[in-house]
Design an enzyme around this catalytic site. Structure first.
Site, short mmCIF file in Angstrom:
data_model
loop_
_atom_site.label_atom_id
_atom_site.label_comp_id
_atom_site.label_asym_id
_atom_site.label_seq_id
_atom_site.Cartn_x
_atom_site.Cartn_y
_atom_site.Cartn_z
N ASN A 63 102.85 44.08 78.85
CA ASN A 63 103.60 43.59 77.70
C ASN A 63 102.83 44.06 76.47
OD1 ASN A 63 104.92 42.18 75.71
ND2 ASN A 63 104.09 40.17 76.28
N TRP A 64 103.35 45.11 75.85
CA TRP A 64 102.60 45.72 74.75
C TRP A 64 102.64 44.88 73.48
CZ3 TRP A 64 103.66 51.76 74.60
CH2 TRP A 64 103.22 52.32 75.79
N LYS A 65 103.57 43.93 73.42
CA LYS A 65 103.74 43.11 72.21
C LYS A 65 103.93 44.02 70.99
CE LYS A 65 100.93 39.65 74.46
NZ LYS A 65 100.24 38.38 74.35
N HIS A 101 109.33 35.00 76.70
CA HIS A 101 107.87 34.97 76.57
C HIS A 101 107.47 33.79 75.69
CE1 HIS A 101 103.81 36.14 75.46
NE2 HIS A 101 103.80 36.84 76.59
N GLU A 158 105.48 33.55 73.35
CA GLU A 158 105.42 33.86 71.90
C GLU A 158 106.81 33.83 71.28
OE1 GLU A 158 103.12 37.45 72.33
OE2 GLU A 158 101.44 36.23 73.03
N GLU A 207 103.21 32.03 83.23
CA GLU A 207 102.18 32.29 82.21
C GLU A 207 101.78 30.97 81.56
OE1 GLU A 207 102.29 36.61 80.83
OE2 GLU A 207 103.65 35.52 79.56
N GLY A 263 96.12 35.52 76.08
CA GLY A 263 95.35 36.09 74.97
C GLY A 263 94.12 35.28 74.61
N SER A 303 95.52 36.49 80.53
CA SER A 303 94.17 37.05 80.57
C SER A 303 93.82 37.66 81.93
CB SER A 303 93.14 36.00 80.15
OG SER A 303 93.42 35.55 78.83
N GLY A 362 98.98 41.42 79.04
CA GLY A 362 99.01 41.71 77.61
C GLY A 362 97.88 42.65 77.23
N GLY A 363 96.77 42.08 76.78
CA GLY A 363 95.66 42.88 76.25
C GLY A 363 95.21 44.01 77.16
#
Ligand code: PEP
Length: 254
Positions: free
Chosen positions: A9-11, A95, A97, A167, A173, A213, A234-235
């Protein structure tokens, strides 16, 4: 046997001009892991570049959201028809966010997920509790509500196009990961809830990803758990080597 699925998930992190290089590096770094489904979910504006770079490789492309209407006066939204037309095959729905910052509710998650599946996309539907909910002993209630409402009217026949991403919001994150046992406990609850919604046989076929994470150093022990069928990343999805490290762990855990 559920094929492991690792999705990035590149956001809001990668520009169109940077997309081809990242997708090609991921394809190159992961081509020796054929048993894992590899997906890059990118900002919508990156999709054409991602699809072009992924052509002829095992990497699939997805978006991070979709609207449920086919067209109309919905400034800033993208329809499932647009996503299909762009060549993407997956879409992340709900998601945390989106829920936290953009007013996403279980009801709109349901509308988006149903529209995605009806369009032939694979919907990665995200669910998960906040730290306050977990500490208040409301974990089961929250997961069951998110599934009862978010997956309403999704039939057993639709489930080939459904992936669920568990999640825990407190792990996204933050560098805090659920322990493998904590994650497995919730994944088992999700599968049991799915069995009630779509039948036990179908529930066994649905992939449930863990997200929060996940990185090369903790992926193997999470992916070894019975009901953890992949990861939403994500990251660690923003660098080919760290993303490939997770995919290597998924290949080993298959
Ligand atoms: C996510 O955003 O879906 C996610 C899991 O992020 P991170 O891996 O950075 O925690």
């Amino acid at each position: 046997m559920r094929k492991k699925i690792i999705a990035g998930n590149w956001k809001m992190n990668v520009k169109p001009s940077e997309t081809a290089a990242l997708v090609k590096a991921i394809a190159e770094a992961t081509r020796q892991y054929p048993d894992v489904e590899v997906v890059c979910c990118t900002p919508a504006i990156d999709v054409p570049a991602a699809v072009a770079a992924a052509a002829g490789t095992h990497v699939g492309v997805g978006t991070e959201n979709c609207h449920w209407k086919e067209s109309g006066a919905y400034t800033g939204e993208i329809s499932t028809g647009m996503i299909v037309d762009s060549g993407a095959k997956y879409v992340i729905v709900g998601h945390s966010e989106r829920r936290q910052y953009f007013g996403e509710t279980d009801e709109t998650v349901n509308l988006r997920a149903r529209a995605a599946i009806a369009a032939g996309l694979t919907a990665i539907v995200c669910i998960g509790e906040t730290l306050e909910e977990r500490e208040a002993g409301r974990l089961n209630e929250v997961i069951e509500r998110q599934m009862n409402v978010g997956l309403k009217d999704i039939a057993a026949a639709d489930c080939a196009k459904l992936v669920i991403a568990y999640e825990p919001v407190w792990a996204i994150g933050t560098g805090k990961t659920a322990t493998p046992d904590q994650a497995q406990e919730v994944h088992a609850l999700i599968r049991a809830t799915l069995a009630r919604l779509v039948g036990a046989e179908t529930a066994e076929t649905v992939r449930i990803q863990y997200g929060g994470s996940m990185k090369p150093g903790n992926a193997a022990e999470l992916l070894a758990k019975k009901d953890i069928d992949g990861g939403l990343i994500g990251g660690a999805a923003l660098k080919a080597d760290s993303f490939a490290g997770i995919i290597e762990a998924a290949q080993a855990a298959k």
